[in-house]
Write a protein that holds these residues in place. Sequence first.
Motif, PDB file in Angstrom:
ATOM      1  N   ALA A  84     -17.189   1.221  -1.054  1.00  0.00           N
ATOM      2  CA  ALA A  84     -16.529   0.500   0.034  1.00  0.00           C
ATOM      3  C   ALA A  84     -15.060   0.222  -0.301  1.00  0.00           C
ATOM      4  O   ALA A  84     -14.175   0.419   0.543  1.00  0.00           O
ATOM      5  CB  ALA A  84     -17.262  -0.810   0.313  1.00  0.00           C
ATOM      6  N   LEU A  85     -14.795  -0.233  -1.520  1.00  0.00           N
ATOM      7  CA  LEU A  85     -13.416  -0.530  -1.905  1.00  0.00           C
ATOM      8  C   LEU A  85     -12.554   0.724  -1.897  1.00  0.00           C
ATOM      9  O   LEU A  85     -11.406   0.700  -1.432  1.00  0.00           O
ATOM     10  CB  LEU A  85     -13.391  -1.164  -3.304  1.00  0.00           C
ATOM     11  CG  LEU A  85     -13.784  -2.632  -3.397  1.00  0.00           C
ATOM     12  CD1 LEU A  85     -13.831  -3.062  -4.852  1.00  0.00           C
ATOM     13  CD2 LEU A  85     -12.815  -3.521  -2.631  1.00  0.00           C
ATOM     14  N   ASN A  86     -13.094   1.821  -2.400  1.00  0.00           N
ATOM     15  CA  ASN A  86     -12.314   3.047  -2.474  1.00  0.00           C
ATOM     16  C   ASN A  86     -12.031   3.645  -1.105  1.00  0.00           C
ATOM     17  O   ASN A  86     -11.134   4.483  -0.970  1.00  0.00           O
ATOM     18  CB  ASN A  86     -13.023   4.071  -3.358  1.00  0.00           C
ATOM     19  CG  ASN A  86     -12.980   3.685  -4.826  1.00  0.00           C
ATOM     20  OD1 ASN A  86     -12.039   3.039  -5.275  1.00  0.00           O
ATOM     21  ND2 ASN A  86     -13.998   4.060  -5.580  1.00  0.00           N
ATOM     22  N   GLN A  87     -12.775   3.218  -0.078  1.00  0.00           N
ATOM     23  CA  GLN A  87     -12.519   3.683   1.279  1.00  0.00           C
ATOM     24  C   GLN A  87     -11.527   2.785   2.012  1.00  0.00           C
ATOM     25  O   GLN A  87     -11.122   3.089   3.133  1.00  0.00           O
ATOM     26  CB  GLN A  87     -13.834   3.749   2.068  1.00  0.00           C
ATOM     27  CG  GLN A  87     -14.774   4.841   1.609  1.00  0.00           C
ATOM     28  CD  GLN A  87     -14.136   6.221   1.695  1.00  0.00           C
ATOM     29  OE1 GLN A  87     -13.656   6.628   2.743  1.00  0.00           O
ATOM     30  NE2 GLN A  87     -14.098   6.931   0.582  1.00  0.00           N
ATOM     31  N   SER A  88     -11.131   1.675   1.392  1.00  0.00           N
ATOM     32  CA  SER A  88     -10.209   0.744   2.038  1.00  0.00           C
ATOM     33  C   SER A  88      -8.768   1.200   1.842  1.00  0.00           C
ATOM     34  O   SER A  88      -8.291   1.288   0.706  1.00  0.00           O
ATOM     35  CB  SER A  88     -10.386  -0.659   1.441  1.00  0.00           C
ATOM     36  OG  SER A  88      -9.290  -1.491   1.775  1.00  0.00           O
ATOM     37  N   PRO A  89      -8.028   1.480   2.923  1.00  0.00           N
ATOM     38  CA  PRO A  89      -6.616   1.871   2.771  1.00  0.00           C
ATOM     39  C   PRO A  89      -5.794   0.790   2.076  1.00  0.00           C
ATOM     40  O   PRO A  89      -4.907   1.102   1.270  1.00  0.00           O
ATOM     41  CB  PRO A  89      -6.150   2.082   4.216  1.00  0.00           C
ATOM     42  CG  PRO A  89      -7.394   2.322   4.994  1.00  0.00           C
ATOM     43  CD  PRO A  89      -8.458   1.502   4.335  1.00  0.00           C
ATOM     44  N   VAL A  90      -6.076  -0.469   2.371  1.00  0.00           N
ATOM     45  CA  VAL A  90      -5.326  -1.560   1.739  1.00  0.00           C
ATOM     46  C   VAL A  90      -5.582  -1.564   0.238  1.00  0.00           C
ATOM     47  O   VAL A  90      -4.643  -1.679  -0.571  1.00  0.00           O
ATOM     48  CB  VAL A  90      -5.707  -2.923   2.352  1.00  0.00           C
ATOM     49  CG1 VAL A  90      -5.060  -4.069   1.565  1.00  0.00           C
ATOM     50  CG2 VAL A  90      -5.293  -2.987   3.808  1.00  0.00           C
ATOM     51  N   HIS A  91      -6.825  -1.437  -0.172  1.00  0.00           N
ATOM     52  CA  HIS A  91      -7.153  -1.422  -1.594  1.00  0.00           C
ATOM     53  C   HIS A  91      -6.467  -0.255  -2.292  1.00  0.00           C
ATOM     54  O   HIS A  91      -5.892  -0.416  -3.378  1.00  0.00           O
ATOM     55  CB  HIS A  91      -8.673  -1.337  -1.773  1.00  0.00           C
ATOM     56  CG  HIS A  91      -9.118  -1.358  -3.197  1.00  0.00           C
ATOM     57  ND1 HIS A  91      -9.278  -0.201  -3.948  1.00  0.00           N
ATOM     58  CD2 HIS A  91      -9.415  -2.386  -4.029  1.00  0.00           C
ATOM     59  CE1 HIS A  91      -9.670  -0.526  -5.171  1.00  0.00           C
ATOM     60  NE2 HIS A  91      -9.754  -1.840  -5.239  1.00  0.00           N
ATOM     61  N   ARG A  92      -6.492   0.917  -1.681  1.00  0.00           N
ATOM     62  CA  ARG A  92      -5.888   2.094  -2.308  1.00  0.00           C
ATOM     63  C   ARG A  92      -4.380   1.925  -2.475  1.00  0.00           C
ATOM     64  O   ARG A  92      -3.814   2.296  -3.501  1.00  0.00           O
ATOM     65  CB  ARG A  92      -6.196   3.350  -1.488  1.00  0.00           C
ATOM     66  CG  ARG A  92      -7.651   3.774  -1.516  1.00  0.00           C
ATOM     67  CD  ARG A  92      -7.797   5.247  -1.121  1.00  0.00           C
ATOM     68  NE  ARG A  92      -7.251   5.516   0.194  1.00  0.00           N
ATOM     69  CZ  ARG A  92      -7.946   5.488   1.325  1.00  0.00           C
ATOM     70  NH1 ARG A  92      -9.225   5.166   1.283  1.00  0.00           N
ATOM     71  NH2 ARG A  92      -7.381   5.757   2.479  1.00  0.00           N
ATOM     72  N   GLN A  93      -3.720   1.383  -1.456  1.00  0.00           N
ATOM     73  CA  GLN A  93      -2.266   1.220  -1.528  1.00  0.00           C
ATOM     74  C   GLN A  93      -1.850   0.080  -2.449  1.00  0.00           C
ATOM     75  O   GLN A  93      -0.797   0.132  -3.081  1.00  0.00           O
ATOM     76  CB  GLN A  93      -1.700   0.967  -0.124  1.00  0.00           C
ATOM     77  CG  GLN A  93      -1.774   2.155   0.807  1.00  0.00           C
ATOM     78  CD  GLN A  93      -0.915   3.319   0.348  1.00  0.00           C
ATOM     79  OE1 GLN A  93       0.121   3.141  -0.311  1.00  0.00           O
ATOM     80  NE2 GLN A  93      -1.336   4.521   0.673  1.00  0.00           N
ATOM     81  N   ALA A  94      -2.672  -0.979  -2.516  1.00  0.00           N
ATOM     82  CA  ALA A  94      -2.249  -2.202  -3.200  1.00  0.00           C
ATOM     83  C   ALA A  94      -2.655  -2.262  -4.664  1.00  0.00           C
ATOM     84  O   ALA A  94      -2.024  -2.992  -5.442  1.00  0.00           O
ATOM     85  CB  ALA A  94      -2.823  -3.422  -2.478  1.00  0.00           C
ATOM     86  N   THR A 255       4.785  -0.343   3.366  1.00  0.00           N
ATOM     87  CA  THR A 255       5.350   0.985   3.616  1.00  0.00           C
ATOM     88  C   THR A 255       4.290   2.060   3.409  1.00  0.00           C
ATOM     89  O   THR A 255       4.183   3.008   4.192  1.00  0.00           O
ATOM     90  CB  THR A 255       6.555   1.236   2.705  1.00  0.00           C
ATOM     91  OG1 THR A 255       7.576   0.266   2.987  1.00  0.00           O
ATOM     92  CG2 THR A 255       7.122   2.635   2.920  1.00  0.00           C
ATOM     93  N   GLY A 256       3.495   1.895   2.352  1.00  0.00           N
ATOM     94  CA  GLY A 256       2.404   2.832   2.098  1.00  0.00           C
ATOM     95  C   GLY A 256       1.360   2.831   3.194  1.00  0.00           C
ATOM     96  O   GLY A 256       0.673   3.834   3.421  1.00  0.00           O
ATOM     97  N   LEU A 257       1.237   1.710   3.889  1.00  0.00           N
ATOM     98  CA  LEU A 257       0.287   1.602   5.010  1.00  0.00           C
ATOM     99  C   LEU A 257       0.896   2.085   6.327  1.00  0.00           C
ATOM    100  O   LEU A 257       0.253   2.012   7.366  1.00  0.00           O
ATOM    101  CB  LEU A 257      -0.177   0.149   5.163  1.00  0.00           C
ATOM    102  CG  LEU A 257      -1.041  -0.398   4.025  1.00  0.00           C
ATOM    103  CD1 LEU A 257      -1.225  -1.900   4.178  1.00  0.00           C
ATOM    104  CD2 LEU A 257      -2.391   0.306   3.975  1.00  0.00           C
ATOM    105  N   GLY A 258       2.156   2.546   6.268  1.00  0.00           N
ATOM    106  CA  GLY A 258       2.792   3.108   7.451  1.00  0.00           C
ATOM    107  C   GLY A 258       3.737   2.180   8.167  1.00  0.00           C
ATOM    108  O   GLY A 258       4.304   2.540   9.209  1.00  0.00           O
ATOM    109  N   TYR A 259       3.965   0.982   7.616  1.00  0.00           N
ATOM    110  CA  TYR A 259       4.825   0.019   8.292  1.00  0.00           C
ATOM    111  C   TYR A 259       6.296   0.339   8.062  1.00  0.00           C
ATOM    112  O   TYR A 259       6.718   0.697   6.968  1.00  0.00           O
ATOM    113  CB  TYR A 259       4.535  -1.385   7.782  1.00  0.00           C
ATOM    114  CG  TYR A 259       5.483  -2.442   8.329  1.00  0.00           C
ATOM    115  CD1 TYR A 259       5.465  -2.796   9.663  1.00  0.00           C
ATOM    116  CD2 TYR A 259       6.392  -3.087   7.481  1.00  0.00           C
ATOM    117  CE1 TYR A 259       6.328  -3.764  10.179  1.00  0.00           C
ATOM    118  CE2 TYR A 259       7.251  -4.048   7.977  1.00  0.00           C
ATOM    119  CZ  TYR A 259       7.217  -4.380   9.327  1.00  0.00           C
ATOM    120  OH  TYR A 259       8.078  -5.332   9.818  1.00  0.00           O
TER     121      TYR A 259
END
Length: 268
Positions: A84-94, A255-259
């Motif tokens: 679950a964590l590895n599928q989270s975009p926030v977790h991967r970027q942060a 920025t990594g999340l596209g902002y």
Amino acid sequence: MPRPSTREVGGGTQSVERALSLLQAFTAESPERRISELAQLSGLGQSTVSRLVGTLEALGFVTHDERSGLYRLGPTVVGLAGVALNQSPVHRQARSLAQELAGELGLGANVAERHGDALFYLCHFEGRLAPRAYTMIGSKGPLHATAMGKALLSDLGTDDIEALIGAAYPAYTPRTIRDLQALTAELDEVRTRGYATEVEELAFGRACLAAPLRDRSGRVVAALSVSGPLSAVDLPNRQDELALKVIERADQISTGLGYSAVSPMLTR
């Protein structure tokens, strides 16, 4: 292939619900349970609980300590949490940036999302000045009494906040914000300066500073914080320094999340 009967589906669903309710009985406060405790908490018969726990043990969802007779969550739960964590975009970027921040400042670095009316920790790294004997990952916290919670609420209007968490809040210490008016005033300051602070609002002797994380749409989707003992965080002397560091990392993650901080209207 024949379809299962309504009775079979209903019975299977009931068994799944009962098994999941037993897993939810294992908490940070009570990570180990006896069969008798699980039966009492669930309201199920002891024989039913024994059968369900036996199935959960066979599948690796719980393990059994033969000496103490206690059950605890097993490796299958840990494996699913990792997926679950590895599928989270926030977790991967942060993750890596939060880890670097903890190492640089010597404080705990945390990342959390909002799940309903609570914050949910996705990342937690210890700093040398803020050691913990346990991980915060997977635990929850109140939105009104934490710096990360305030950061997560910072893009919501007053009506939305009231609908989400009400207008009166539980006090954890004498410094906890307890009503919507005080929280709204605090959030105005958070929006103005770009970060939130917390000093002994959730627990005595601890402080925290957090900044929001935004996705491509500009919406606040998570928060990044540094935290630790009052003496280590030392907000009276370090607030500007910590705010600069946390906001810088938060901007990188966003920025990594596209902002993009540049409005699309300005690029036309």
